[in-house]
Motif scaffolding. Structure first.
Motif, PDB file in Angstrom:
ATOM      1  N   THR A 152       0.800  -1.229   0.000  1.00 30.34           N
ATOM      2  CA  THR A 152       0.000   0.000   0.000  1.00 30.34           C
ATOM      3  C   THR A 152       0.832   1.277   0.000  1.00 30.34           C
ATOM      4  N   LYS A 153       2.135   1.178   0.235  1.00 30.64           N
ATOM      5  CA  LYS A 153       2.951   2.395   0.278  1.00 30.64           C
ATOM      6  C   LYS A 153       4.413   2.083  -0.011  1.00 30.64           C
ATOM      7  N   HIS A 154       5.125   3.094  -0.526  1.00 29.35           N
ATOM      8  CA  HIS A 154       6.564   2.956  -0.788  1.00 29.35           C
ATOM      9  C   HIS A 154       7.379   3.309   0.456  1.00 29.35           C
ATOM     10  N   GLY A 155       6.815   4.168   1.306  1.00 32.27           N
ATOM     11  CA  GLY A 155       7.530   4.605   2.503  1.00 32.27           C
ATOM     12  C   GLY A 155       6.594   5.391   3.400  1.00 32.27           C
ATOM     13  N   ASP A 156       7.103   5.763   4.592  1.00 31.57           N
ATOM     14  CA  ASP A 156       6.304   6.630   5.463  1.00 31.57           C
ATOM     15  C   ASP A 156       7.190   7.374   6.455  1.00 31.57           C
ATOM     16  N   TYR A 157       6.581   8.395   7.061  1.00 30.42           N
ATOM     17  CA  TYR A 157       7.258   9.195   8.088  1.00 30.42           C
ATOM     18  C   TYR A 157       6.325   9.307   9.285  1.00 30.42           C
ATOM     19  N   ARG A 158       6.907   9.185  10.489  1.00 26.41           N
ATOM     20  CA  ARG A 158       6.090   9.428  11.689  1.00 26.41           C
ATOM     21  C   ARG A 158       6.982   9.813  12.864  1.00 26.41           C
ATOM     22  N   GLN A 159       6.354  10.517  13.798  1.00 24.30           N
ATOM     23  CA  GLN A 159       7.045  10.843  15.044  1.00 24.30           C
ATOM     24  C   GLN A 159       6.788   9.706  16.016  1.00 24.30           C
TER      25      GLN A 159
END
Length: 199
Positions: free
Chosen positions: A36-43
């Motif tokens: 569903t995604k190539h990458g992600d960012y989160r705190q």
């Protein structure tokens, strides 16, 4: 920063990526493929910031995805947490970060005009830019998949999860496809990878 991260991007981009990540003090993890995604960012709960990128991406898509996620962090840091995830602040940050990488030493010459056009107004996913996504896919490892736009009208195809669809007509950009089991209509990106069902 994990040294293995550099194995996933073009060699000529190593120094710039090292510099960006040294300044940003981010945790970057390379993950197994996520559909569903190539990458992600989160705190993270401990206050640190984490980026993940899929390991199965070719080096050019990996680099674009990495910069995409770094742009989320930098936009968050500069403008605060109430900005839209892919709003104007993120777009400006992504453009600013990506510009130095748009060189023939890093990207193949045939990708540069498509990338320049894409970064006039970057989208939440480069997959929505059909021309760029298709051009990037030519650098993937060879597989037996077919693209939706290659499926003949009325033919059946299968997704990775086993769901079967019948190819329909093309709208302006996407294809109308009917799920065989439910009869529901779905719209498919032309360069979605599928498996043609041989009769």
């Amino acid at each position: 920063m994990q040294t293995s991260l550099l194995d996933f991007i073009p060699a000529e981009a190593h120094l710039m990526i090292k510099t960006i990540l040294a300044n940003d003090n981010l945790v970057v993890k390379v993950k197994n493929e996520r559909r569903t995604k190539h990458g992600d960012y989160r705190q993270l709960p401990n206050g640190k910031h984490q980026i993940t990128v899929n390991s199965n991406l070719n080096e050019y898509r990996f680099l674009i995805t990495l910069i995409h996620e770094i742009a989320h962090f930098e936009a968050y840091s500069k403008f605060g947490r109430f900005i839209k995830p892919h709003g104007k602040e993120w777009k400006q940050t992504f453009q600013h970060l990506m510009l130095p990488f748009l060189r023939p030493e890093i990207f193949p010459i045939e990708l540069l005009p498509l990338l320049a056009n894409h970064f006039k107004n970057p989208k939440a996913s480069s997959d929505t830019d059909a021309k760029l996504a298709l051009a990037l896919k030519q650098f993937n490892e060879v597989n037996d998949k077919t693209y939706v736009f290659e499926v003949p009208f009325g033919k059946d195809f299968k997704l990775y999860n086993g769901r079967v669809f019948k190819q329909g007509k093309q709208r302006r950009k996407r294809f109308e496809c009917v799920e065989v089991k439910t009869g529901k209509l779905y719209l498919f990106n032309p360069n979605a990878e599928v498996e043609l069902i041989e009769e």
